[in-house]
Design an enzyme around this catalytic site. Structure first.
Site, short mmCIF file in Angstrom:
data_model
loop_
_atom_site.label_atom_id
_atom_site.label_comp_id
_atom_site.label_asym_id
_atom_site.label_seq_id
_atom_site.Cartn_x
_atom_site.Cartn_y
_atom_site.Cartn_z
N GLY A 1 -16.81 -7.34 10.64
CA GLY A 1 -15.81 -6.75 9.75
C GLY A 1 -16.09 -6.92 8.26
O GLY A 1 -15.41 -6.31 7.43
N ASP A 53 -10.21 2.10 2.97
CA ASP A 53 -10.53 1.28 4.15
C ASP A 53 -11.34 2.07 5.19
O ASP A 53 -12.31 1.56 5.75
CB ASP A 53 -9.24 0.76 4.81
CG ASP A 53 -8.66 -0.42 4.04
OD1 ASP A 53 -9.42 -1.13 3.36
OD2 ASP A 53 -7.44 -0.63 4.14
N TYR A 104 -12.84 -10.21 9.97
CA TYR A 104 -14.01 -10.86 9.35
C TYR A 104 -13.80 -12.36 9.15
O TYR A 104 -14.64 -13.03 8.55
CB TYR A 104 -14.37 -10.18 8.03
CG TYR A 104 -13.26 -10.13 7.02
CD1 TYR A 104 -13.05 -11.18 6.14
CD2 TYR A 104 -12.42 -9.03 6.95
CE1 TYR A 104 -12.01 -11.14 5.23
CE2 TYR A 104 -11.38 -8.97 6.05
CZ TYR A 104 -11.18 -10.03 5.19
OH TYR A 104 -10.15 -9.99 4.29
N ILE A 159 -13.20 -5.29 13.14
CA ILE A 159 -12.92 -5.26 11.70
C ILE A 159 -12.39 -6.61 11.21
O ILE A 159 -12.25 -6.82 10.02
CB ILE A 159 -11.98 -4.11 11.29
CG1 ILE A 159 -10.56 -4.34 11.76
CG2 ILE A 159 -12.50 -2.77 11.78
CD1 ILE A 159 -9.57 -3.44 11.02
N ASN A 170 -5.00 1.88 -1.46
CA ASN A 170 -5.52 0.52 -1.74
C ASN A 170 -6.38 0.48 -3.00
O ASN A 170 -6.90 -0.57 -3.35
CB ASN A 170 -6.31 -0.04 -0.54
CG ASN A 170 -7.68 0.60 -0.40
OD1 ASN A 170 -7.95 1.64 -0.99
ND2 ASN A 170 -8.52 -0.01 0.40
N ALA A 226 -2.92 -0.09 16.35
CA ALA A 226 -2.26 1.06 15.72
C ALA A 226 -1.52 0.61 14.46
O ALA A 226 -0.57 1.26 14.04
CB ALA A 226 -1.29 1.72 16.71
N GLY A 273 -1.83 -0.84 10.24
CA GLY A 273 -2.35 -0.21 9.03
C GLY A 273 -3.85 0.01 9.06
O GLY A 273 -4.34 1.10 8.71
N LYS A 331 0.82 -1.22 0.00
CA LYS A 331 0.00 0.00 0.00
C LYS A 331 0.86 1.27 0.00
O LYS A 331 0.48 2.28 -0.60
CB LYS A 331 -0.94 0.00 1.20
CG LYS A 331 -2.02 -1.08 1.11
CD LYS A 331 -2.96 -1.02 2.30
CE LYS A 331 -4.05 -2.08 2.18
NZ LYS A 331 -5.03 -2.01 3.26
#
Ligand code: NAP
Length: 268
Positions: free
Chosen positions: A235, A100, A214, A212, A85, A127, A129, A65
Site C-alpha cells: 500500500g 487516491d 501500508y 492498500i 484530497n 466499500a 472511502g 474529504k
C-alpha cells in the site's frame, strides 16, 4: 518566501506526508514547508470556506474529504465521487481533485507492469472511502469489477455506481477463480486490526494481490499471496503516488517515486 502547504484532517499528527514532501522539497530545492493542520470536525466548513490566505494548497484526509469538496471546483475523480484530497488555487478560486484512485493505479503500473493485460476481473474487498476511489479508478480504466464487503448493501451500492457486480463474502472463492487482480481496500490487516483471512487457493497463478494497507507494509494477506507465488503490491506505493498529484499542482513538477522516497516515508 517560504510557501506553506499541508494536510488537513482530524486527527492528523500520524501523517507520513510531511516526510514525503520534505524529501521532495530537498530534492527539487523548493522553499516550502508541509504541515499537519488539525481541524476539528465542527470547524472544517469554516476552514475551507475562508481558506487561509497564507496556505498555498493542501491535502485533505479523514474526515474532511467531503467537506473540502463542497468548497472547491472539482476535477477528475473528485467530480465523480464528491470527495477531495488535493486542493490548489487557480484563477482566484479553489480547485480540488481526489488522487487516491490515480495513486493506486500508478502504483500497480509501477510495481507490476502489464498487470492490466492479464485477463480476468478485479475483485475489490471493501466499500469505504478508499475502496470507492480504487473501484472508481479501476472502472475508469475499463476493468470489470466484483465488489465484496462485510456490509453487503454498501458493496451493492458501490457496484451500481461503478458498473460492477456485488458478491457475497461467502461467494468469494467463485469470484477469485476468475480474477486477474485482488485488492484489499478494507481496514483489515491494518495496525492492531484483525487480519484479512481469505483462502487464496482459487486465484489463478497469473493474478496480482494488492493491499492498500501500508502499516504494516507486509500484511498477512500479502504474506499469504507470496507463499502462493503470486505477484504482490503493497500500500505504500499508492500513498506516495497520490501525493505526486498535489506536488505537481502546487509546484509544477511531477516528482519521482523511488526507493529513497519509500525509505523517507517509512522513517520513524
Ligand atoms: P473506511 O471508510 O472506514 O472503510 C473501512 C472498510 O473496511 C469498510 O469496507 C469496512 O466494512 C471494512 N471493515 C472494517 N472492519 C472490518 C472487519 N472487521 N471485517 C470486515 N470488513 C471490515 O476506511 P478507508 O478510508 O476506506 O480505509 C481503508 C483502509 O485503507 C485503511 O487501512 C487505510 O489505512 C487504507 N488506506 C490506504 C491508502 C493508501 O494510500 N495506501 C489510502 C487510503 C486508505 P463495512 O462497510 O462493513 O464497515
Amino acid at each position: 518566501m517560504t510557501l506553506r502547504v499541508g494536510v488537513v484532517g482530524w486527527p492528523v499528527a500520524h501523517s507520513r506526508s510531511p516526510a514525503i514532501f520534505g524529501e521532495w522539497f530537498a530534492r527539487h530545492g523548493i522553499d516550502a514547508r508541509y504541515e499537519t493542520i488539525p481541524v476539528p470536525p465542527g470547524e472544517a466548513d469554516a476552514f475551507f470556506a475562508t481558506f487561509p490566505a497564507d496556505l498555498h494548497g493542501c491535502n485533505v484526509t479523514i474526515p474532511h474529504k467531503g467537506v473540502a469538496a463542497r468548497h472547491a471546483r472539482l476535477e477528475g475523480a473528485a467530480a465523480r465521487l464528491g470527495v477531495a484530497n488535493t486542493v490548489w488555487r487557480e484563477g482566484g478560486a479553489l480547485h480540488a481533485t481526489s488522487s487516491d484512485g490515480e495513486g493506486f493505479i500508478r502504483s500497480l503500473d509501477e510495481a507490476r507492469p502489464g498487470w492490466a493485460d492479464v485477463p480476468g476481473v478485479a475483485v475489490v474487498l471493501g466499500a469505504g472511502g478508499a475502496a470507492v476511489s480504487v473501484a472508481d479508478a479501476l472502472a475508469e480504466r475499463g476493468h470489470a469489477l466484483v465488489i465484496a464487503n462485510r456490509t453487503t448493501e454498501k458493496a451493492e451500492e458501490l457496484a451500481r455506481a461503478v458498473g460492477g457486480t456485488a458478491a457475497l463474502w461467502d461467494d468469494l472463492p467463485d469470484a477469485l477463480s476468475g480474477a486477474a487482480l485482488l485488492v484489499n481496500a478494507t481496514s483489515l490487516g491494518m495496525g492492531n486490526n484483525p487480519p484479512l483471512c481469505l483462502d487464496l487457493a482459487p486465484l489463478p497463478a497469473s493474478a496480482t494481490v494488492a493491499d492498500i494497507v501500508y502499516h504494516p507494509l507486509e500484511t498477512p494477506l500479502l504474506a499469504a499471496a507470496r507463499v502462493r507465488g503470486l505477484a504482490v503490491v503493497d500500500g505504500l506505493g499508492m500513498l506516495l503516488h497520490q501525493a505526486t498529484v498535489g506536488f505537481e499542482k502546487w509546484f509544477g513538477i511531477r516528482p519521482a517515486v523511488d526507493e529513497t522516497l519509500r525509505r523517507a516515508a517509512l522513517a520513524p
